[in-house]
Write an enzyme that holds these catalytic residues in place. Structure first.
Site, PDB file in Angstrom:
ATOM      1  N   ASN A  45       0.819  -1.210   0.000  1.00 33.11           N
ATOM      2  CA  ASN A  45       0.000   0.000   0.000  1.00 33.11           C
ATOM      3  C   ASN A  45       0.857   1.266   0.000  1.00 33.11           C
ATOM      4  O   ASN A  45       0.555   2.230  -0.709  1.00 33.11           O
ATOM      5  CB  ASN A  45      -0.968   0.008   1.176  1.00 33.11           C
ATOM      6  CG  ASN A  45      -2.141  -0.918   0.958  1.00 33.11           C
ATOM      7  OD1 ASN A  45      -2.478  -1.267  -0.179  1.00 33.11           O
ATOM      8  ND2 ASN A  45      -2.780  -1.333   2.034  1.00 33.11           N
ATOM      9  N   ALA A  66       2.854   6.329   3.066  1.00 31.60           N
ATOM     10  CA  ALA A  66       2.807   5.416   4.209  1.00 31.60           C
ATOM     11  C   ALA A  66       1.447   4.733   4.297  1.00 31.60           C
ATOM     12  O   ALA A  66       0.448   5.235   3.779  1.00 31.60           O
ATOM     13  CB  ALA A  66       3.084   6.184   5.503  1.00 31.60           C
ATOM     14  N   ASP A  67       1.447   3.601   4.964  1.00 40.12           N
ATOM     15  CA  ASP A  67       0.211   2.885   5.272  1.00 40.12           C
ATOM     16  C   ASP A  67       0.367   2.289   6.663  1.00 40.12           C
ATOM     17  O   ASP A  67       1.375   1.641   6.946  1.00 40.12           O
ATOM     18  CB  ASP A  67      -0.056   1.781   4.241  1.00 40.12           C
ATOM     19  CG  ASP A  67      -1.416   1.145   4.426  1.00 40.12           C
ATOM     20  OD1 ASP A  67      -2.416   1.891   4.467  1.00 40.12           O
ATOM     21  OD2 ASP A  67      -1.495  -0.091   4.539  1.00 40.12           O
ATOM     22  N   THR A  68      -0.604   2.551   7.527  1.00 38.54           N
ATOM     23  CA  THR A  68      -0.541   2.091   8.919  1.00 38.54           C
ATOM     24  C   THR A  68      -1.716   1.181   9.208  1.00 38.54           C
ATOM     25  O   THR A  68      -2.843   1.449   8.787  1.00 38.54           O
ATOM     26  CB  THR A  68      -0.570   3.306   9.884  1.00 38.54           C
ATOM     27  OG1 THR A  68       0.540   4.151   9.593  1.00 38.54           O
ATOM     28  CG2 THR A  68      -0.491   2.856  11.336  1.00 38.54           C
ATOM     29  N   GLY A 103       4.044   0.792   6.851  1.00 40.90           N
ATOM     30  CA  GLY A 103       4.914   0.684   5.700  1.00 40.90           C
ATOM     31  C   GLY A 103       5.220   2.098   5.249  1.00 40.90           C
ATOM     32  O   GLY A 103       4.312   2.908   5.087  1.00 40.90           O
TER      33      GLY A 103
END
Length: 192
Positions: A45, A66-68, A103
């Site tokens: 992602n 970013a992807d959380t 990420g």
């Protein structure tokens, strides 16, 4: 230094400004993927969100994406759909430890890096009154796992192991190190 953030998250924008960066915001139209492997999902992602922005505006200026997500044992908890979903997530997390994975992808010129940062978070046990009162604040709705560690929920956090800013939404220390690596690598290639 100017960077481009491939996210409309006000928390990520604030964190980047906090470390002295000038930030242009580009909301990515990437359709997030899902799956059982949380580490792979956040990496894919983050790369996908960043790539969409790079295709729109290029990468002469660093692009950060970013992807959380929140992971309880093997269950991925995304953003809640409604009040009931938020309450269900908070009940699951109550009195337990979970992982927050982010990420982070940084794109600069022809290079890109992606890393995954993990922080463990321990919740205190929550009563139904506390859960319902927190959900009523509206704070859970745009947050993975239905809580914001930096907001009203802070009083229910028992402890963390790892990067606090990662739980907020962006591990800025790691982002800074990734950018430094890419800028150094690009400078070496241009001079050598």
């Amino acid at each position: 230094m100017l960077v481009r953030l491939a996210s409309g998250s006000p928390r990520r924008l604030e964190l980047l400004r906090q470390i002295g960066l000038e930030v242009d915001v580009y909301t990515s139209a990437f359709d997030e993927v899902s799956g059982d492997n949380a580490e792979k999902v956040v990496a894919v992602n983050a790369l996908g969100k960043g790539q969409v922005v790079v295709e729109q505006v290029g990468s002469e200026i660093p692009v950060i994406a970013a992807d959380t997500m929140v992971v309880l044992e093997n269950e991925i908890l995304g953003k809640p759909f409604d009040s009931n979903d938020a309450a269900v997530m908070l009940r699951k997390l109550s009195g337990r430890v979970h992982r927050v994975l982010t990420g982070v992808a940084v794109f600069y010129k022809t290079q890109n890096l992606v890393e995954i940062v993990e922080t463990k978070v321990w919740f205190r046990s929550l009563s139904e009154i506390e859960i319902n009162a927190y959900v009523a604040t509206g704070e859970p709705f745009d947050k993975a796992g239905a809580y914001g560690i930096q907001g009203k929920f802070a009083s229910y956090i028992k402890g963390i192991d790892g990067d606090y800013n990662n739980v907020v939404g962006l591990p800025v220390g790691r982002v800074y190190q990734e950018m430094k690596s890419l800028l150094t690598l690009t400078a070496r290639r241009n001079n050598g």
